[in-house]
Motif scaffolding. Structure first.
Motif, short mmCIF file in Angstrom:
data_model
loop_
_atom_site.label_atom_id
_atom_site.label_comp_id
_atom_site.label_asym_id
_atom_site.label_seq_id
_atom_site.Cartn_x
_atom_site.Cartn_y
_atom_site.Cartn_z
N ASP A 112 0.85 -1.21 0.00
CA ASP A 112 0.00 0.00 0.00
C ASP A 112 0.87 1.25 0.00
O ASP A 112 0.60 2.21 -0.71
N ALA A 113 1.93 1.22 0.83
CA ALA A 113 2.83 2.39 0.92
C ALA A 113 3.54 2.62 -0.42
O ALA A 113 3.71 3.76 -0.85
N LEU A 114 3.92 1.52 -1.09
CA LEU A 114 4.56 1.66 -2.40
C LEU A 114 3.60 2.28 -3.40
O LEU A 114 3.97 3.16 -4.18
N ASP A 115 2.35 1.81 -3.37
CA ASP A 115 1.32 2.38 -4.26
C ASP A 115 1.23 3.89 -4.09
O ASP A 115 1.21 4.65 -5.05
N LEU A 116 1.19 4.30 -2.81
CA LEU A 116 1.03 5.73 -2.50
C LEU A 116 2.21 6.54 -3.03
O LEU A 116 2.03 7.59 -3.66
N ILE A 117 3.42 6.04 -2.76
CA ILE A 117 4.59 6.83 -3.15
C ILE A 117 4.73 6.88 -4.68
O ILE A 117 5.07 7.91 -5.25
N VAL A 118 4.41 5.76 -5.34
CA VAL A 118 4.49 5.76 -6.81
C VAL A 118 3.47 6.74 -7.39
O VAL A 118 3.79 7.53 -8.28
N ALA A 119 2.24 6.73 -6.84
CA ALA A 119 1.21 7.65 -7.32
C ALA A 119 1.66 9.10 -7.11
O ALA A 119 1.46 9.97 -7.97
N ARG A 120 2.27 9.36 -5.96
CA ARG A 120 2.71 10.74 -5.67
C ARG A 120 3.84 11.16 -6.60
O ARG A 120 3.86 12.29 -7.11
N VAL A 121 4.79 10.24 -6.85
CA VAL A 121 5.90 10.55 -7.76
C VAL A 121 5.36 10.87 -9.15
O VAL A 121 5.79 11.83 -9.81
N MET A 122 4.39 10.06 -9.61
CA MET A 122 3.81 10.30 -10.94
C MET A 122 3.13 11.68 -10.98
O MET A 122 3.32 12.45 -11.91
N ALA A 123 2.34 11.98 -9.94
CA ALA A 123 1.61 13.25 -9.92
C ALA A 123 2.57 14.44 -9.82
O ALA A 123 2.44 15.42 -10.58
N ASP A 124 3.56 14.34 -8.93
CA ASP A 124 4.50 15.45 -8.73
C ASP A 124 5.31 15.75 -10.00
O ASP A 124 5.77 16.87 -10.20
N ASN A 125 5.51 14.73 -10.82
CA ASN A 125 6.33 14.91 -12.01
C ASN A 125 5.50 14.95 -13.29
O ASN A 125 6.06 14.85 -14.40
N ASP A 126 4.18 15.07 -13.10
CA ASP A 126 3.28 15.22 -14.23
C ASP A 126 3.51 14.11 -15.27
O ASP A 126 3.62 14.37 -16.47
N THR A 127 3.61 12.89 -14.79
CA THR A 127 3.85 11.77 -15.70
C THR A 127 2.95 10.60 -15.31
O THR A 127 2.14 10.70 -14.38
#
Ligand SMILES: [Zn+2]
Length: 389
Positions: free
Chosen positions: A125-140
């Motif tokens: 779950d934590a990995l899901d969250l961080i990956v989603a945040r990385v994608m959003a923060d980098n507009d990708t």
């Protein structure tokens, strides 16, 4: 096979070789590509022209100077906008993520706290969250990810992909981690032991030479390591090559998390040092430990000095086993500086009569606000760069 397909097969292999060198180097001139590939300069020029026409590679606009020949030429790189690599590290208490563009430049670095007692579903779950945040923060989005690498504090069997014993995240033991993460994150994932990943970071982003044999030793929450030969991490039959922390130092010593007694890790890890200091000042964080040490507290210096001396003995054992060009040290214990390193050097010299060829890892410097322990997520990207999917 007819003559034409033989020729085109060779041309395709040459182009793939040039691209692989650029993936690993980040940038290079035509002369450097020719030197590293063994191809003729005219052949490399033709390949470069074709790749530029197809908008796969570009000139960086800067000069490239070869560290080997000193010659300079126009620097070429894979176009950064052709994709991204994602690296993740699962550690005791944290998940780190690094995003690197196709030209091997770090574009994002994040950390997420993770409670020590989390079970595997919570880690996912934590990995899901961080990956989603990385994608959003980098507009990708995941479709632009060329590959994902994951580092974990445990050996990974290179044949079965299963997590071995002595994991710093025990809930992952025996799990086919890459398979689980590929399904969960919806993209292909490669996994390896965090020390192997750190060593790979030293090869791809640090100063570790790409020829010769090196011992990477990581003094951190655990004691790990890796054997690197000609730029390749040698993981061994079961993925435990370079697990220096579980070599026996004292057969009468305390039980280790691996089930054996008196492993070097029992004496040379952050938790081991904190446990030694606890009877003096009670429980404390490693940061508090460092502050006490920097104030010159005698008891702390003695604890660190004894650990440094034991580390010197470990270096002798490793030296006798693989005779490396150098010992490249990583992990946060190296931040203790000369209080740790000087007794290590002295013990090594006392036992061998020679100066230890020691250097401190440099790869994490490409990350903003780096610490020594930040390397694994970066190096996990190396798993994908070295073996593109
Ligand atoms: Zn052990």
């Amino acid at each position: 096979m007819d003559q034409i397909s033989k020729v085109s097969g060779r041309a395709a292999r040459s182009e793939a070789l040039v691209l692989q060198i650029l993936r690993e180097q980040g940038s290079a001139s035509i002369a450097e590509l020719a030197r590293l590939s063994g191809l003729g300069k005219a052949t490399v020029s033709r390949i470069v022209a074709a790749l530029r026409t197809r908008e796969v590679i570009e000139e960086t606009g800067e000069a490239f100077r070869s560290a080997n020949t000193g010659r300079s030429g126009k620097a070429l790189r894979i176009r950064p906008d052709t994709g991204l690599y994602l690296g993740l590290a699962i550690g005791p208490g944290f998940i780190h993520s690094v995003l690197v563009d196709a030209a091997k430049r770090v574009v994002d670095y994040q950390q997420e706290e993770l409670a020590l007692d989390r079970q595997l579903p919570a880690v996912l779950d934590a990995l899901d969250l961080i990956v989603a945040r990385v994608m959003a923060d980098n507009d990708t989005d995941p479709s632009r990810i060329l590959g994902t690498g994951v580092a974990i504090g445990a050996p990974i069997d290179p044949h079965t992909g299963r997590v071995g014993p002595s994991s710093l995240v025990p809930e992952t033991f025996n799990a086919p981690l890459a398979e689980i993460l590929s399904q969960r994150l919806g993209m292909p994932v490669r996994c390896d032991n965090e020390s192997n990943c750190s060593a790979l970071a030293e090869v791809l982003w640090g100063d570790m030479p790409k020829t010769g044999t090196y011992a990477y030793i990581k003094f951190d929450h655990g004691l790990g390591g890796a054997i690197v030969s000609d730029g390749q991490v040698r993981s061994g039959r079961r993925g435990i090559a370079g697990e220096f922390g579980h070599i026996c130092y004292d057969r009468e010593g305390a039980f280790c998390r691996c089930g054996k007694r008196g492993c070097f890790e029992q004496y040379l890890s952050i938790s081991a040092l904190l446990a030694r200091a606890a009877p003096i000042y009670g429980p404390m964080s490693f940061q508090q430990f460092r502050e006490r040490l920097s104030k010159g507290d005698h008891a702390f210096r003695q604890v660190v000095g004894e650990a440094g001396s034991i580390a010197g003995e470990l270096l002798v054992l490793i030296g006798q086993t693989i005779d490396p060009e150098a010992f490249v040290l990583g992990g946060d214990l190296t931040l203790l500086g000369d209080d740790f390193l000087t007794p290590m050097r002295e013990r090594y010299k006392a036992l061998t009569g020679e100066d230890a060829p020691i250097s401190i890892g440099t790869a994490a410097r490409v990350l903003s606000g780096w610490e020594q322990q930040d390397e694994p997520a970066l190096g996990a990207i190396g798993l994908v760069i070295k073996q593109p999917t």
